[in-house]
Design a protein around this motif. Structure first.
Motif, PDB file in Angstrom:
ATOM      1  N   ILE A   6    -107.654 -43.428   9.002  1.00 59.76           N
ATOM      2  CA  ILE A   6    -108.852 -44.177   9.368  1.00 59.76           C
ATOM      3  C   ILE A   6    -109.920 -43.160   9.751  1.00 59.76           C
ATOM      4  O   ILE A   6    -109.686 -42.280  10.586  1.00 59.76           O
ATOM      5  N   ILE A   7    -111.082 -43.258   9.110  1.00 55.06           N
ATOM      6  CA  ILE A   7    -112.165 -42.329   9.426  1.00 55.06           C
ATOM      7  C   ILE A   7    -113.430 -43.128   9.740  1.00 55.06           C
ATOM      8  O   ILE A   7    -113.622 -44.246   9.259  1.00 55.06           O
ATOM      9  N   HIS A   8    -114.271 -42.536  10.557  1.00 58.55           N
ATOM     10  CA  HIS A   8    -115.569 -43.100  10.884  1.00 58.55           C
ATOM     11  C   HIS A   8    -116.617 -42.212  10.232  1.00 58.55           C
ATOM     12  O   HIS A   8    -116.594 -40.996  10.393  1.00 58.55           O
ATOM     13  N   LEU A   9    -117.533 -42.828   9.483  1.00 63.43           N
ATOM     14  CA  LEU A   9    -118.527 -42.078   8.730  1.00 63.43           C
ATOM     15  C   LEU A   9    -119.893 -42.171   9.389  1.00 63.43           C
ATOM     16  O   LEU A   9    -120.300 -43.239   9.839  1.00 63.43           O
ATOM     17  N   THR A  10    -120.592 -41.051   9.402  1.00 63.15           N
ATOM     18  CA  THR A  10    -121.985 -41.061   9.822  1.00 63.15           C
ATOM     19  C   THR A  10    -122.795 -41.705   8.698  1.00 63.15           C
ATOM     20  O   THR A  10    -122.321 -41.785   7.550  1.00 63.15           O
ATOM     21  N   PRO A  11    -123.993 -42.148   8.965  1.00 62.64           N
ATOM     22  CA  PRO A  11    -124.808 -42.720   7.890  1.00 62.64           C
ATOM     23  C   PRO A  11    -125.030 -41.730   6.738  1.00 62.64           C
ATOM     24  O   PRO A  11    -125.036 -42.130   5.572  1.00 62.64           O
ATOM     25  N   GLU A  12    -125.181 -40.448   7.049  1.00 61.75           N
ATOM     26  CA  GLU A  12    -125.386 -39.449   6.004  1.00 61.75           C
ATOM     27  C   GLU A  12    -124.146 -39.312   5.122  1.00 61.75           C
ATOM     28  O   GLU A  12    -124.244 -39.218   3.903  1.00 61.75           O
ATOM     29  N   LEU A  13    -122.977 -39.298   5.743  1.00 66.34           N
ATOM     30  CA  LEU A  13    -121.734 -39.179   4.978  1.00 66.34           C
ATOM     31  C   LEU A  13    -121.473 -40.452   4.184  1.00 66.34           C
ATOM     32  O   LEU A  13    -120.974 -40.393   3.056  1.00 66.34           O
ATOM     33  N   GLU A  14    -121.828 -41.591   4.737  1.00 61.45           N
ATOM     34  CA  GLU A  14    -121.687 -42.854   4.010  1.00 61.45           C
ATOM     35  C   GLU A  14    -122.539 -42.841   2.744  1.00 61.45           C
ATOM     36  O   GLU A  14    -122.098 -43.243   1.669  1.00 61.45           O
ATOM     37  N   LYS A  15    -123.779 -42.353   2.847  1.00 62.30           N
ATOM     38  CA  LYS A  15    -124.655 -42.267   1.680  1.00 62.30           C
ATOM     39  C   LYS A  15    -124.104 -41.276   0.665  1.00 62.30           C
ATOM     40  O   LYS A  15    -124.108 -41.534  -0.537  1.00 62.30           O
ATOM     41  N   ALA A  16    -123.608 -40.130   1.145  1.00 63.10           N
ATOM     42  CA  ALA A  16    -123.038 -39.140   0.238  1.00 63.10           C
ATOM     43  C   ALA A  16    -121.823 -39.723  -0.497  1.00 63.10           C
ATOM     44  O   ALA A  16    -121.650 -39.505  -1.701  1.00 63.10           O
ATOM     45  N   LEU A  17    -120.996 -40.471   0.208  1.00 66.25           N
ATOM     46  CA  LEU A  17    -119.825 -41.087  -0.412  1.00 66.25           C
ATOM     47  C   LEU A  17    -120.247 -42.131  -1.445  1.00 66.25           C
ATOM     48  O   LEU A  17    -119.687 -42.187  -2.545  1.00 66.25           O
ATOM     49  N   THR A  18    -121.255 -42.913  -1.129  1.00 64.09           N
ATOM     50  CA  THR A  18    -121.760 -43.911  -2.066  1.00 64.09           C
ATOM     51  C   THR A  18    -122.328 -43.243  -3.313  1.00 64.09           C
ATOM     52  O   THR A  18    -122.080 -43.682  -4.437  1.00 64.09           O
ATOM     53  N   ASP A  19    -123.078 -42.160  -3.119  1.00 65.27           N
ATOM     54  CA  ASP A  19    -123.617 -41.412  -4.261  1.00 65.27           C
ATOM     55  C   ASP A  19    -122.487 -40.837  -5.110  1.00 65.27           C
ATOM     56  O   ASP A  19    -122.540 -40.879  -6.336  1.00 65.27           O
ATOM     57  N   TYR A  20    -121.471 -40.283  -4.469  1.00 67.64           N
ATOM     58  CA  TYR A  20    -120.324 -39.722  -5.180  1.00 67.64           C
ATOM     59  C   TYR A  20    -119.623 -40.800  -6.000  1.00 67.64           C
ATOM     60  O   TYR A  20    -119.257 -40.575  -7.162  1.00 67.64           O
ATOM     61  N   MET A  21    -119.466 -41.980  -5.411  1.00 70.63           N
ATOM     62  CA  MET A  21    -118.816 -43.083  -6.114  1.00 70.63           C
ATOM     63  C   MET A  21    -119.620 -43.481  -7.352  1.00 70.63           C
ATOM     64  O   MET A  21    -119.056 -43.728  -8.413  1.00 70.63           O
ATOM     65  N   ARG A  22    -120.936 -43.514  -7.215  1.00 72.74           N
ATOM     66  CA  ARG A  22    -121.782 -43.879  -8.348  1.00 72.74           C
ATOM     67  C   ARG A  22    -121.717 -42.812  -9.436  1.00 72.74           C
ATOM     68  O   ARG A  22    -121.564 -43.124 -10.613  1.00 72.74           O
ATOM     69  N   ARG A  61    -119.391 -40.517 -10.022  1.00 77.33           N
ATOM     70  CA  ARG A  61    -118.058 -40.370 -10.630  1.00 77.33           C
ATOM     71  C   ARG A  61    -117.496 -41.693 -11.139  1.00 77.33           C
ATOM     72  O   ARG A  61    -116.381 -41.749 -11.638  1.00 77.33           O
ATOM     73  N   ARG A  62    -118.259 -42.769 -10.977  1.00 80.74           N
ATOM     74  CA  ARG A  62    -117.854 -44.117 -11.414  1.00 80.74           C
ATOM     75  C   ARG A  62    -116.520 -44.539 -10.785  1.00 80.74           C
ATOM     76  O   ARG A  62    -115.613 -45.022 -11.468  1.00 80.74           O
ATOM     77  N   VAL A  63    -116.433 -44.341  -9.482  1.00 78.62           N
ATOM     78  CA  VAL A  63    -115.246 -44.733  -8.727  1.00 78.62           C
ATOM     79  C   VAL A  63    -115.554 -46.052  -8.043  1.00 78.62           C
ATOM     80  O   VAL A  63    -116.631 -46.234  -7.476  1.00 78.62           O
ATOM     81  N   LYS A  64    -114.615 -46.991  -8.080  1.00 78.55           N
ATOM     82  CA  LYS A  64    -114.883 -48.334  -7.576  1.00 78.55           C
ATOM     83  C   LYS A  64    -114.636 -48.513  -6.081  1.00 78.55           C
ATOM     84  O   LYS A  64    -115.283 -49.325  -5.448  1.00 78.55           O
ATOM     85  N   THR A  65    -113.688 -47.772  -5.508  1.00 78.14           N
ATOM     86  CA  THR A  65    -113.384 -47.965  -4.091  1.00 78.14           C
ATOM     87  C   THR A  65    -113.596 -46.674  -3.314  1.00 78.14           C
ATOM     88  O   THR A  65    -113.472 -45.570  -3.847  1.00 78.14           O
ATOM     89  N   LYS A  66    -113.887 -46.858  -2.027  1.00 78.02           N
ATOM     90  CA  LYS A  66    -114.106 -45.696  -1.157  1.00 78.02           C
ATOM     91  C   LYS A  66    -112.829 -44.874  -1.022  1.00 78.02           C
ATOM     92  O   LYS A  66    -112.881 -43.651  -1.004  1.00 78.02           O
ATOM     93  N   SER A  67    -111.697 -45.546  -0.935  1.00 86.00           N
ATOM     94  CA  SER A  67    -110.451 -44.796  -0.765  1.00 86.00           C
ATOM     95  C   SER A  67    -110.161 -43.934  -1.997  1.00 86.00           C
ATOM     96  O   SER A  67    -109.722 -42.784  -1.865  1.00 86.00           O
ATOM     97  N   ASP A  68    -110.432 -44.466  -3.188  1.00 89.53           N
ATOM     98  CA  ASP A  68    -110.237 -43.665  -4.401  1.00 89.53           C
ATOM     99  C   ASP A  68    -111.212 -42.489  -4.441  1.00 89.53           C
ATOM    100  O   ASP A  68    -110.862 -41.400  -4.871  1.00 89.53           O
ATOM    101  N   ALA A  69    -112.434 -42.721  -3.984  1.00 93.36           N
ATOM    102  CA  ALA A  69    -113.431 -41.648  -3.970  1.00 93.36           C
ATOM    103  C   ALA A  69    -113.022 -40.537  -3.008  1.00 93.36           C
ATOM    104  O   ALA A  69    -113.136 -39.347  -3.330  1.00 93.36           O
ATOM    105  N   VAL A  70    -112.518 -40.903  -1.841  1.00 93.10           N
ATOM    106  CA  VAL A  70    -112.068 -39.893  -0.873  1.00 93.10           C
ATOM    107  C   VAL A  70    -110.887 -39.117  -1.436  1.00 93.10           C
ATOM    108  O   VAL A  70    -110.828 -37.890  -1.336  1.00 93.10           O
ATOM    109  N   ARG A  71    -109.948 -39.808  -2.056  1.00 89.65           N
ATOM    110  CA  ARG A  71    -108.793 -39.119  -2.662  1.00 89.65           C
ATOM    111  C   ARG A  71    -109.242 -38.133  -3.734  1.00 89.65           C
ATOM    112  O   ARG A  71    -108.787 -36.989  -3.774  1.00 89.65           O
ATOM    113  N   LEU A  72    -110.132 -38.580  -4.617  1.00 91.56           N
ATOM    114  CA  LEU A  72    -110.612 -37.731  -5.703  1.00 91.56           C
ATOM    115  C   LEU A  72    -111.367 -36.514  -5.162  1.00 91.56           C
ATOM    116  O   LEU A  72    -111.146 -35.390  -5.606  1.00 91.56           O
TER     117      LEU A  72
END
Length: 78
Positions: A5-21, A23-34
């Protein structure tokens, strides 16, 4: 499978969302794993993380074409 379980800052949340877009990853957990697998792979090979910020302004260093195909933006679309 263990859970994390992790808590994300708004900046990290945006970076994760950008990464998902990107890399075309559908879930946050898959994006973190990748992202983690890619980071571990880079470390094992001894390669630093890419620094794309160094690319900014690189195209402005190239000389302009002496014979451009288009002389203005309007010529480009006509």
């Amino acid at each position: 499978m263990p859970q994390l379980i992790i808590h994300l800052t708004p900046e990290l949340e945006k970076a994760l969302t950008d990464y998902m877009r990107l890399r075309r990853v559908k879930t946050k957990s898959d994006a973190v794993r990748l992202a983690l697998l890619e980071a571990v792979d880079r470390e094992r090979r001894g390669q630093p993380a890419p620094r794309f910020s160094q690319w900014l302004g690189l195209c402005r260093q190239a000389p302009e074409s002496p014979n451009p195909r288009f002389h203005s933006d309007e010529d480009l679309w006509s």
